[in-house]
Enzyme design. Structure first.
Site, PDB file in Angstrom:
ATOM      1  N   ARG A  37       0.840  -1.217   0.000  1.00  0.00           N
ATOM      2  CA  ARG A  37       0.000   0.000   0.000  1.00  0.00           C
ATOM      3  C   ARG A  37       0.869   1.260   0.000  1.00  0.00           C
ATOM      4  O   ARG A  37       0.499   2.255  -0.633  1.00  0.00           O
ATOM      5  CB  ARG A  37      -0.951  -0.012   1.193  1.00  0.00           C
ATOM      6  CG  ARG A  37      -2.142  -0.914   0.937  1.00  0.00           C
ATOM      7  CD  ARG A  37      -3.131  -0.890   2.077  1.00  0.00           C
ATOM      8  NE  ARG A  37      -4.319  -1.665   1.726  1.00  0.00           N
ATOM      9  CZ  ARG A  37      -5.238  -2.052   2.595  1.00  0.00           C
ATOM     10  NH1 ARG A  37      -5.116  -1.734   3.876  1.00  0.00           N
ATOM     11  NH2 ARG A  37      -6.284  -2.743   2.195  1.00  0.00           N
ATOM     12  N   LYS A 198     -16.159 -19.787   2.609  1.00  0.00           N
ATOM     13  CA  LYS A 198     -17.602 -19.850   2.878  1.00  0.00           C
ATOM     14  C   LYS A 198     -18.428 -19.034   1.902  1.00  0.00           C
ATOM     15  O   LYS A 198     -18.049 -17.917   1.549  1.00  0.00           O
ATOM     16  CB  LYS A 198     -17.862 -19.294   4.275  1.00  0.00           C
ATOM     17  CG  LYS A 198     -17.284 -20.176   5.363  1.00  0.00           C
ATOM     18  CD  LYS A 198     -17.652 -19.599   6.695  1.00  0.00           C
ATOM     19  CE  LYS A 198     -17.296 -20.588   7.797  1.00  0.00           C
ATOM     20  NZ  LYS A 198     -17.594 -20.022   9.117  1.00  0.00           N
ATOM     21  N   GLY A 355      -9.104  -9.615   0.198  1.00  0.00           N
ATOM     22  CA  GLY A 355      -8.693 -10.645   1.161  1.00  0.00           C
ATOM     23  C   GLY A 355      -7.413 -11.360   0.788  1.00  0.00           C
ATOM     24  O   GLY A 355      -6.393 -10.739   0.520  1.00  0.00           O
ATOM     25  N   GLY A 378     -11.855  -5.280   1.809  1.00  0.00           N
ATOM     26  CA  GLY A 378     -13.308  -5.125   1.952  1.00  0.00           C
ATOM     27  C   GLY A 378     -13.940  -4.270   0.861  1.00  0.00           C
ATOM     28  O   GLY A 378     -15.033  -4.569   0.384  1.00  0.00           O
TER      29      GLY A 378
HETATM   30  C1  3PG Z   1      -8.539  -2.372   4.887  1.00  0.00           C
HETATM   31  O1  3PG Z   1      -7.477  -2.768   5.368  1.00  0.00           O
HETATM   32  O2  3PG Z   1      -9.367  -3.141   4.356  1.00  0.00           O
HETATM   33  C2  3PG Z   1      -8.814  -0.903   4.897  1.00  0.00           C
HETATM   34  O3  3PG Z   1      -7.699  -0.203   5.320  1.00  0.00           O
HETATM   35  C3  3PG Z   1     -10.037  -0.586   5.723  1.00  0.00           C
HETATM   36  O4  3PG Z   1      -9.829  -0.916   7.062  1.00  0.00           O
HETATM   37  P1  3PG Z   1     -11.059  -1.212   8.009  1.00  0.00           P
HETATM   38  O5  3PG Z   1     -11.630  -2.531   7.586  1.00  0.00           O
HETATM   39  O6  3PG Z   1     -10.512  -1.265   9.423  1.00  0.00           O
HETATM   40  O7  3PG Z   1     -12.063  -0.111   7.835  1.00  0.00           O
HETATM   41 MG    MG Z   2     -10.700  -4.628   6.367  1.00  0.00          MG
END
Ligand code: 3PG
Ligand code: MG
Length: 398
Positions: A37, A198, A355, A378
């Site tokens: 990142r 899952k 993920g 996410g």
């Molecule tokens: C991540 O790592 O998916 C993002 O930085 C968002 O983080 P968070 O899920 O804690 O909001």
């Molecule tokens: Mg996250």
């Protein structure tokens, strides 16, 4: 034409540019692990600094929930960022108030500061208007370069876009363009590979994808639930037996949308979940009652690799097997490498994210060859679900 403002043609010289990055990187004992990142954020920062911006970088780190948790300080990230930039990074030990203002006011054109963790303030996650105002005092313009946080409607991702002139940063722009090419206006045929343990966590995603892609390959533990829904005996394999009807609904939806759901035809079957566990290649209809399918088998790999050759576009999320333990990484590695080769040959547009996916592609030594690998976890999944990401929507409206 993008329906959001990019940095093209924006004069940032002498301006305080408040840039939301996602520097939420893995960290152990104060040392940054994977720097992806940071690496992907740096070129956009250099572009702005070289154009004369006074660059104020803000980000969250971990989930301190409003408390000043020392382990979640961004100080080590400031050091890692400086190293990657090859330039100094000033650090303010708060993201608002006097501590932030004095560092921001000290910036000369081309200089860069990082402010302490936004989530040390609970108001960040609440998108609190007064907190947005405090942050907005630190910038003349706002740049959102954190696609991977765009699924959060927080002060720094959503509120600020409404408080200051707002632009998509270069990494945000690249993510939106790559993802758009893969799913919003893709070249067909489009294949999606969705793996992982899952289906319960990916129901919305599967529902959205069947309406958009031509072939939906389901792999990993998730495939077992679909196989079981078709009456296949999956033995002791991971399987969500309470979701068989849900799986059947997805089959129906896929049929109506003319999307082919592709399931494994064979598997590597072991009696225990362990590296190098003794295993057999089994036809999917011959899994023993005490067997566990830990990876797709050779016939499945061949089938998937052949199918890929007829596709124009690939969207990949989740591994095809238990790729963390050898040899159950075989299908993930083989199909990833084949997709990488087709991409290199200019025959496939390949986009991956979410993920475990990046780790799996890196394990297959294929991540560099993919057309685009998202930095998002996410947010990538919510985008695959077809959801509106608040951070992106705010940029579009501004
Ligand atoms: C991540 O790592 O998916 C993002 O930085 C968002 O983080 P968070 O899920 O804690 O909001
Ligand atoms: Mg996250």
């Amino acid at each position: 034409m993008a329906d959001f403002n990019t940095l093209d043609g924006v004069n940032v010289a002498g301006k305080r540019v408040l840039l939301r990055a996602d520097l939420n990187v893995p960290m152990k004992d104060g040392v940054v692990g994977d720097t992806t990142r940071i690496d992907r954020t740096v070129p956009g920062l250099i572009e702005l600094a070289d154009a004369g911006a006074k660059l104020v970088v803000i980000t969250h780190f971990g989930r301190p929930k409003g408390a000043r948790v020392p382990e979640m300080s961004l100080k080590p990230v400031a050091d890692a960022l400086a190293k990657q930039l090859g330039r100094p990074v000033k650090f303010a030990d708060d993201c608002i108030g006097d501590a932030a203002a004095s560092v921001v006011n000290s910036l000369k054109e081309g200089e860069i500061a990082l402010l302490e963790n936004l989530r040390y303030h609970a108001e960040e996650e609440k998108n609190d208007p007064a907190f947005v105002i405090e942050l907005a005092k630190l910038g003349d313009i706002y740049v959102n370069d954190a696609f991977s946080c765009a699924h959060r409607a927080h002060a720094s991702t959503e509120g600020l876009a409404r408080a200051l002139p707002a632009y998509a940063g270069r990494l945000m722009q690249a993510e939106l363009e790559a993802l758009g090419n893969a799913l919003e206006a893709p070249k067909h045929p489009v294949m999606a590979i969705v793996g992982g343990a899952k289906i319960s966590t990916k129901l919305d995603l599967l529902g959205n994808l069947v309406a958009k892609v031509d072939q939906l390959v389901i792999g990993g533990g998730m495939a077992n639930t679909f196989l079981a829904a078709k009456g296949v005996n999956v033995g002791k394999s991971l399987c969500e037996h309470d979701l068989l009807d849900t799986a059947r609904e997805i089959f129906k939806k896929a049929e109506a949308a003319n999307c082919e759901i592709v399931l494994p035809v064979d598997g590597l079957v072991a009696k225990e979940f362990a590296a190098n566990a003794p295993h057999d290649v089994c036809d999917i209809n011959d899994v023993a009652a005490d067997g566990m399918i830990l990876d797709a088998g050779p016939a499945t790999i061949e089938d998937l690799n052949k199918r890929l050759e007829t596709c124009e576009t690939l969207v990949w999320n989740g591994p095809l097997g238990a790729f963390e333990i050898s040899p159950f990484d075989t299908a993930t590695v083989s199909v990833a490498q084949h997709a990488a080769e087709l991409t290199k040959a200019g025959k496939l547009l390949s986009v991956a994210g979410g993920g475990d996916t990046v780790a799996a592609l890196r394990h297959a030594d294929s991540d560099q060859a993919f057309s685009y690998v998202s930095t998002a976890g996410g947010a990538f999944l919510e985008w695959l679900e077809g959801k509106t990401l608040p951070g992106v929507a705010a940029l579009r409206a501004s």
